[in-house]
Design a protein around this motif. Sequence first.
Motif, PDB file in Angstrom:
ATOM      1  N   LEU A  20       3.657 -11.517 -11.852  1.00 40.55           N
ATOM      2  CA  LEU A  20       4.096 -11.138 -10.517  1.00 40.55           C
ATOM      3  C   LEU A  20       2.890 -10.702  -9.695  1.00 40.55           C
ATOM      4  O   LEU A  20       1.968 -10.071 -10.222  1.00 40.55           O
ATOM      5  N   SER A  21       2.926 -11.031  -8.413  1.00 41.29           N
ATOM      6  CA  SER A  21       1.872 -10.628  -7.493  1.00 41.29           C
ATOM      7  C   SER A  21       2.499  -9.960  -6.272  1.00 41.29           C
ATOM      8  O   SER A  21       3.620 -10.292  -5.891  1.00 41.29           O
ATOM      9  N   CYS A  22       1.752  -9.042  -5.679  1.00 41.35           N
ATOM     10  CA  CYS A  22       2.211  -8.381  -4.458  1.00 41.35           C
ATOM     11  C   CYS A  22       1.000  -8.099  -3.581  1.00 41.35           C
ATOM     12  O   CYS A  22       0.079  -7.396  -4.006  1.00 41.35           O
ATOM     13  N   ALA A  23       1.015  -8.651  -2.375  1.00 42.97           N
ATOM     14  CA  ALA A  23      -0.075  -8.458  -1.430  1.00 42.97           C
ATOM     15  C   ALA A  23       0.381  -7.568  -0.282  1.00 42.97           C
ATOM     16  O   ALA A  23       1.429  -7.823   0.328  1.00 42.97           O
ATOM     17  N   ALA A  24      -0.417  -6.542   0.002  1.00 43.15           N
ATOM     18  CA  ALA A  24      -0.141  -5.638   1.112  1.00 43.15           C
ATOM     19  C   ALA A  24      -0.987  -6.044   2.314  1.00 43.15           C
ATOM     20  O   ALA A  24      -2.166  -6.379   2.165  1.00 43.15           O
ATOM     21  N   SER A  25      -0.374  -6.009   3.488  1.00 44.12           N
ATOM     22  CA  SER A  25      -1.097  -6.371   4.701  1.00 44.12           C
ATOM     23  C   SER A  25      -0.630  -5.503   5.856  1.00 44.12           C
ATOM     24  O   SER A  25       0.430  -4.885   5.790  1.00 44.12           O
ATOM     25  N   SER A  27      -1.512  -2.447   8.872  1.00 45.90           N
ATOM     26  CA  SER A  27      -2.316  -1.286   9.229  1.00 45.90           C
ATOM     27  C   SER A  27      -2.552  -0.419   7.992  1.00 45.90           C
ATOM     28  O   SER A  27      -1.813   0.518   7.726  1.00 45.90           O
ATOM     29  N   ILE A  28      -3.614  -0.752   7.254  1.00 44.65           N
ATOM     30  CA  ILE A  28      -3.922  -0.063   5.994  1.00 44.65           C
ATOM     31  C   ILE A  28      -5.340   0.475   6.037  1.00 44.65           C
ATOM     32  O   ILE A  28      -6.276  -0.296   6.240  1.00 44.65           O
ATOM     33  N   PHE A  29      -5.483   1.791   5.838  1.00 45.19           N
ATOM     34  CA  PHE A  29      -6.806   2.395   5.724  1.00 45.19           C
ATOM     35  C   PHE A  29      -7.246   2.413   4.271  1.00 45.19           C
ATOM     36  O   PHE A  29      -8.366   2.031   3.945  1.00 45.19           O
ATOM     37  N   SER A  30      -6.347   2.857   3.391  1.00 44.07           N
ATOM     38  CA  SER A  30      -6.615   2.850   1.952  1.00 44.07           C
ATOM     39  C   SER A  30      -5.292   2.956   1.206  1.00 44.07           C
ATOM     40  O   SER A  30      -4.323   3.480   1.738  1.00 44.07           O
ATOM     41  N   ILE A  31      -5.285   2.438  -0.017  1.00 42.17           N
ATOM     42  CA  ILE A  31      -4.081   2.482  -0.838  1.00 42.17           C
ATOM     43  C   ILE A  31      -4.351   3.338  -2.065  1.00 42.17           C
ATOM     44  O   ILE A  31      -5.228   3.011  -2.867  1.00 42.17           O
ATOM     45  N   SER A  32      -3.607   4.425  -2.204  1.00 38.92           N
ATOM     46  CA  SER A  32      -3.818   5.320  -3.342  1.00 38.92           C
ATOM     47  C   SER A  32      -3.191   4.758  -4.614  1.00 38.92           C
ATOM     48  O   SER A  32      -3.824   4.682  -5.655  1.00 38.92           O
ATOM     49  N   VAL A  33      -1.924   4.392  -4.512  1.00 40.85           N
ATOM     50  CA  VAL A  33      -1.180   3.942  -5.686  1.00 40.85           C
ATOM     51  C   VAL A  33      -0.416   2.667  -5.335  1.00 40.85           C
ATOM     52  O   VAL A  33       0.171   2.565  -4.258  1.00 40.85           O
ATOM     53  N   MET A  34      -0.452   1.719  -6.244  1.00 42.90           N
ATOM     54  CA  MET A  34       0.407   0.533  -6.162  1.00 42.90           C
ATOM     55  C   MET A  34       1.186   0.440  -7.467  1.00 42.90           C
ATOM     56  O   MET A  34       0.729   0.944  -8.507  1.00 42.90           O
ATOM     57  N   GLY A  35       2.330  -0.189  -7.396  1.00 44.31           N
ATOM     58  CA  GLY A  35       3.107  -0.266  -8.623  1.00 44.31           C
ATOM     59  C   GLY A  35       4.286  -1.190  -8.528  1.00 44.31           C
ATOM     60  O   GLY A  35       4.497  -1.865  -7.509  1.00 44.31           O
ATOM     61  N   TRP A  36       5.026  -1.201  -9.622  1.00 48.97           N
ATOM     62  CA  TRP A  36       6.232  -2.027  -9.727  1.00 48.97           C
ATOM     63  C   TRP A  36       7.394  -1.183 -10.247  1.00 48.97           C
ATOM     64  O   TRP A  36       7.223  -0.388 -11.182  1.00 48.97           O
ATOM     65  N   PHE A  37       8.536  -1.369  -9.606  1.00 51.49           N
ATOM     66  CA  PHE A  37       9.787  -0.787 -10.060  1.00 51.49           C
ATOM     67  C   PHE A  37      10.765  -1.948 -10.259  1.00 51.49           C
ATOM     68  O   PHE A  37      10.514  -3.052  -9.791  1.00 51.49           O
ATOM     69  N   ARG A  38      11.865  -1.680 -10.949  1.00 48.04           N
ATOM     70  CA  ARG A  38      12.872  -2.730 -11.108  1.00 48.04           C
ATOM     71  C   ARG A  38      14.264  -2.136 -11.072  1.00 48.04           C
ATOM     72  O   ARG A  38      14.453  -0.954 -11.371  1.00 48.04           O
ATOM     73  N   ALA A  52      -3.464   3.522 -10.057  1.00 52.12           N
ATOM     74  CA  ALA A  52      -4.127   4.269  -8.996  1.00 52.12           C
ATOM     75  C   ALA A  52      -5.361   3.527  -8.514  1.00 52.12           C
ATOM     76  O   ALA A  52      -5.826   2.570  -9.149  1.00 52.12           O
ATOM     77  N   ASN A  53      -5.899   3.999  -7.393  1.00 53.19           N
ATOM     78  CA  ASN A  53      -7.062   3.359  -6.793  1.00 53.19           C
ATOM     79  C   ASN A  53      -8.230   3.298  -7.765  1.00 53.19           C
ATOM     80  O   ASN A  53      -8.980   2.316  -7.790  1.00 53.19           O
ATOM     81  N   ASP A  72      -6.421  -5.733  -7.287  1.00 48.39           N
ATOM     82  CA  ASP A  72      -7.649  -6.174  -6.642  1.00 48.39           C
ATOM     83  C   ASP A  72      -7.733  -5.393  -5.336  1.00 48.39           C
ATOM     84  O   ASP A  72      -7.026  -5.711  -4.374  1.00 48.39           O
ATOM     85  N   ASN A  73      -8.563  -4.361  -5.312  1.00 49.35           N
ATOM     86  CA  ASN A  73      -8.630  -3.499  -4.137  1.00 49.35           C
ATOM     87  C   ASN A  73      -9.138  -4.236  -2.898  1.00 49.35           C
ATOM     88  O   ASN A  73      -8.730  -3.930  -1.780  1.00 49.35           O
ATOM     89  N   ALA A  74     -10.004  -5.192  -3.095  1.00 47.76           N
ATOM     90  CA  ALA A  74     -10.546  -5.935  -1.959  1.00 47.76           C
ATOM     91  C   ALA A  74      -9.462  -6.762  -1.266  1.00 47.76           C
ATOM     92  O   ALA A  74      -9.541  -7.032  -0.065  1.00 47.76           O
ATOM     93  N   LYS A  75      -8.455  -7.156  -2.034  1.00 46.66           N
ATOM     94  CA  LYS A  75      -7.367  -7.986  -1.483  1.00 46.66           C
ATOM     95  C   LYS A  75      -6.088  -7.188  -1.265  1.00 46.66           C
ATOM     96  O   LYS A  75      -5.068  -7.763  -0.865  1.00 46.66           O
ATOM     97  N   ASN A  76      -6.114  -5.884  -1.540  1.00 52.08           N
ATOM     98  CA  ASN A  76      -4.900  -5.052  -1.436  1.00 52.08           C
ATOM     99  C   ASN A  76      -3.736  -5.689  -2.187  1.00 52.08           C
ATOM    100  O   ASN A  76      -2.603  -5.762  -1.685  1.00 52.08           O
ATOM    101  N   THR A  77      -4.015  -6.150  -3.379  1.00 53.42           N
ATOM    102  CA  THR A  77      -3.029  -6.884  -4.172  1.00 53.42           C
ATOM    103  C   THR A  77      -2.881  -6.246  -5.547  1.00 53.42           C
ATOM    104  O   THR A  77      -3.872  -5.837  -6.156  1.00 53.42           O
TER     105      THR A  77
END
Length: 122
Positions: A20-25, A27-38, A52-53, A72-77
């Motif tokens: 699974l992939s998820c790309a954020a786009s 107005s983003i300054f920085s992303i502290s935490v990314m994750g998956w729920f179901r 975490a970052n 991938d922090n550079a891609k916000n993914t």
Amino acid sequence: QVQLVESGGGLVQPGGSLRLSCAASGSIFSISVMGWFRQAPGKQRELVATIANGGGTNYADSVKGRFTISRDNAKNTVYLQTNSLKPEDTAVYYCYAYLRVDYDPANVAEYWGQGTQVTVSS
């Protein structure tokens, strides 16, 4: 405005794998935490994994050793590699992000993707 767009769900046989992939786009300054729920039918939404970052990860006991989260922090993914899938992994998988929208540290918010269906069945 921030958007999270997931991809990679589908139908797979028990023992199979999906990524699974998820790309954020937006107005983003920085992303502290990314994750998956179901969320499975008739059940509450539950944590699958977060990252975490700095790279620290957290997994639900039910997926430890089978799922791997990465970003991938550079891609916000954020990615979720799911292996050895079981029928009980069948659910809608939602991407999550806790992020800062501008230079002000107080301007933080949570965002969710629209969900991607994962079905594990023979």
